[in-house]
Design a protein around this motif. Sequence first.
Motif, PDB file in Angstrom:
ATOM      1  N   ARG A 116     -90.502 -49.276 -71.121  1.00 44.10           N
ATOM      2  CA  ARG A 116     -90.691 -48.514 -69.867  1.00 44.10           C
ATOM      3  C   ARG A 116     -90.586 -49.432 -68.664  1.00 44.10           C
ATOM      4  O   ARG A 116     -89.926 -49.103 -67.678  1.00 44.10           O
ATOM      5  CB  ARG A 116     -92.054 -47.814 -69.859  1.00 44.10           C
ATOM      6  CG  ARG A 116     -92.045 -46.418 -70.397  1.00 44.10           C
ATOM      7  CD  ARG A 116     -93.335 -45.663 -70.094  1.00 44.10           C
ATOM      8  NE  ARG A 116     -94.550 -46.371 -70.498  1.00 44.10           N
ATOM      9  CZ  ARG A 116     -95.048 -46.367 -71.739  1.00 44.10           C
ATOM     10  NH1 ARG A 116     -94.433 -45.701 -72.685  1.00 44.10           N
ATOM     11  NH2 ARG A 116     -96.148 -47.019 -72.020  1.00 44.10           N
ATOM     12  N   GLU A 117     -91.228 -50.598 -68.736  1.00 45.66           N
ATOM     13  CA  GLU A 117     -91.187 -51.543 -67.617  1.00 45.66           C
ATOM     14  C   GLU A 117     -89.763 -52.021 -67.333  1.00 45.66           C
ATOM     15  O   GLU A 117     -89.391 -52.216 -66.178  1.00 45.66           O
ATOM     16  CB  GLU A 117     -92.066 -52.765 -67.912  1.00 45.66           C
ATOM     17  CG  GLU A 117     -93.536 -52.524 -67.689  1.00 45.66           C
ATOM     18  CD  GLU A 117     -94.342 -53.802 -67.825  1.00 45.66           C
ATOM     19  OE1 GLU A 117     -93.894 -54.850 -67.305  1.00 45.66           O
ATOM     20  OE2 GLU A 117     -95.417 -53.747 -68.442  1.00 45.66           O
ATOM     21  N   SER A 173     -86.913 -47.131 -75.620  1.00 43.41           N
ATOM     22  CA  SER A 173     -87.846 -47.786 -76.536  1.00 43.41           C
ATOM     23  C   SER A 173     -87.213 -47.925 -77.924  1.00 43.41           C
ATOM     24  O   SER A 173     -87.491 -48.877 -78.646  1.00 43.41           O
ATOM     25  CB  SER A 173     -89.170 -47.028 -76.614  1.00 43.41           C
ATOM     26  OG  SER A 173     -88.969 -45.712 -77.071  1.00 43.41           O
TER      27      SER A 173
END
Length: 98
Positions: free
Chosen positions: A30-31, A36
Amino acid sequence: MYTKRYTEEFKRDAIAFVDSSGKTVAAVARELGISSESLRGWYRKAKADRGEGTPGELTSAEREELKRLRRENREQQQTIEILKKVSMGALRARTGAR
């Protein structure tokens, strides 16, 4: 549909970030703004390459070797089929069979 390609350097950095940050793969993904599933796959392959994978999981080198051996096997099978056809033709020519 467009599939984004990432450099090996980016993948190594992302994996190192997971290892050093103590965060989950999903949180790091997410960062970084990436899938994912992609990061999880890279991370799993990196662990296998370090000998930390699940039992029976192949390393990158082993996967490449398996790919090469399968290609060689396929080529040899094709050669065998060609040789069978040629030898049958030669046998027919010698015996006069048609």
